[in-house]
Enzyme design. Sequence first.
Site, mmCIF file in Angstrom:
data_model
loop_
_atom_site.group_PDB
_atom_site.id
_atom_site.type_symbol
_atom_site.label_atom_id
_atom_site.label_comp_id
_atom_site.label_asym_id
_atom_site.label_seq_id
_atom_site.Cartn_x
_atom_site.Cartn_y
_atom_site.Cartn_z
ATOM 1 N N GLU A 198 -57.891 -24.175 10.938
ATOM 2 C CA GLU A 198 -56.474 -24.505 11.059
ATOM 3 C C GLU A 198 -55.561 -23.361 10.644
ATOM 4 O O GLU A 198 -55.828 -22.651 9.684
ATOM 5 C CB GLU A 198 -56.162 -25.721 10.203
ATOM 6 N N CYS A 237 -49.498 -19.297 8.060
ATOM 7 C CA CYS A 237 -50.450 -19.635 6.996
ATOM 8 C C CYS A 237 -51.836 -19.672 7.617
ATOM 9 O O CYS A 237 -52.094 -20.464 8.531
ATOM 10 C CB CYS A 237 -50.073 -20.997 6.409
ATOM 11 N N CYS A 246 -63.864 -25.703 2.117
ATOM 12 C CA CYS A 246 -63.771 -25.009 0.824
ATOM 13 C C CYS A 246 -64.751 -25.640 -0.143
ATOM 14 O O CYS A 246 -64.922 -26.855 -0.173
ATOM 15 C CB CYS A 246 -62.355 -25.113 0.254
ATOM 16 N N CYS A 281 -61.109 -28.893 -5.653
ATOM 17 C CA CYS A 281 -59.944 -29.367 -6.411
ATOM 18 C C CYS A 281 -59.668 -30.822 -6.027
ATOM 19 O O CYS A 281 -59.729 -31.187 -4.848
ATOM 20 C CB CYS A 281 -58.727 -28.487 -6.128
ATOM 21 N N CYS A 301 -49.356 -27.798 2.443
ATOM 22 C CA CYS A 301 -50.361 -27.299 1.499
ATOM 23 C C CYS A 301 -51.339 -28.407 1.134
ATOM 24 O O CYS A 301 -50.924 -29.491 0.766
ATOM 25 C CB CYS A 301 -49.723 -26.885 0.178
#
Length: 358
Positions: free
Chosen positions: A83, A96, A103, A107, A327
């Site tokens: 993306e 971005c 990942c 988190c 984000c």
Amino acid sequence: MEVAELQEALGPEQPGFRAQQLYRALYHEQAVDLIQISTLPSKLRQELAARHTLGLPACERRYQSADGTRRYLLKLADGRTVETVLMPETGRDTICISTQVGCAVGCTFCMTALMGLERNLTAGEIAGQVLYVARDNGLLPERARLNIVMMGQGEPLLNLPNVLKATRLLADPEGVGIPPRRITLSTSGVIPAIDELGREPVRPKLAISLNASTEEQRLELMPITRKYHLSDLLEACRRYPLRPWEKLTFEYALLKGVNDSDADARRVVKLLANLNCKVNLIALNPGPGIPFETPDPERVAAFQAIVRRSMPCFVRKPRGRDIYAACGQLKRVVSDLVPSPDTRQNSPANVPPHSALR
Ligand code: SAH
Ligand code: SF4
């Protein structure tokens, strides 16, 4: 590929300047087809086209937000998708980009974490996202206005060699030609790689995802803290060799009732004392599977007011939440939750209100 690698691919019989010509055609002129590179002799073009493909990403889907943000699902040569987000603003545009597919850092507030890590992106795939989105939006004639942030999927410092090579391709005036001070990398805090980054002659600006005001709190939110403690991370920031024009950026995602109190804000100020830095606050972008809530705007403003007394502190506007482009929302499996792709109009009528997706 950098010039030396192109030279090798061309073979020893070609003069050295051919590799430079090819490099410029690929990254500066953004050739889409080897056969059309008119600076090369036509016999060479034909040979190259017979033996190689450019491997540029293809667009699988494009989502248009009511606020102008565009999210791209780009297809890589092996069929995986990644993306990339364009955030247009008057006077400047920001792209971005992702540095990994998924990942591994885990988190607890981030939707990309739910994917796990699928693989690293190559340097060509990282720079290729910029080339694709810039071309699709006619942005390259004004490349000096472009900002690049490595804040999409992935932890850039766990793919450092490819991230550095992509930065060189992007920053080189003969390459894509975006100055390094307009390229920013954001990390969850991989300390040895921060030190390594500091030694590079061509490197992006550094942003650190702080997201907590104590070690215990950060452990809960960012499990990487177990390996790289908050105090050691701040030590690494203190010894990081900033360039004369550079400041560190600390990003802080505010999670309602978790890390957003006045006491948290005061602790952040203490942690960052004596660092040449600024703070960007991001109110949590919500999503399915994320067990946190977004704080009220008044809480965000109160937090900002405390930090701002001691250092520059900004609140990042949420961009493209309605298309899961903000984000921490990049996770392609949610694509069926968002409005139909490729709605090229910018009309809010095509996009359901935010509340429909919460
Ligand atoms: N892996 C890198 C870069 C990608 S994440 C990093 O963690 O820094 C980019 C930014 O988005 C980080 O600052 C991260 O803390 C923030 N972020 C992740 N999930 C978020 C969410 N749900 N809401 C708001 N910000 C989020
Ligand atoms: Fe990875 Fe960054 Fe998301 Fe953490 S916030 S899981 S490091 S992408």
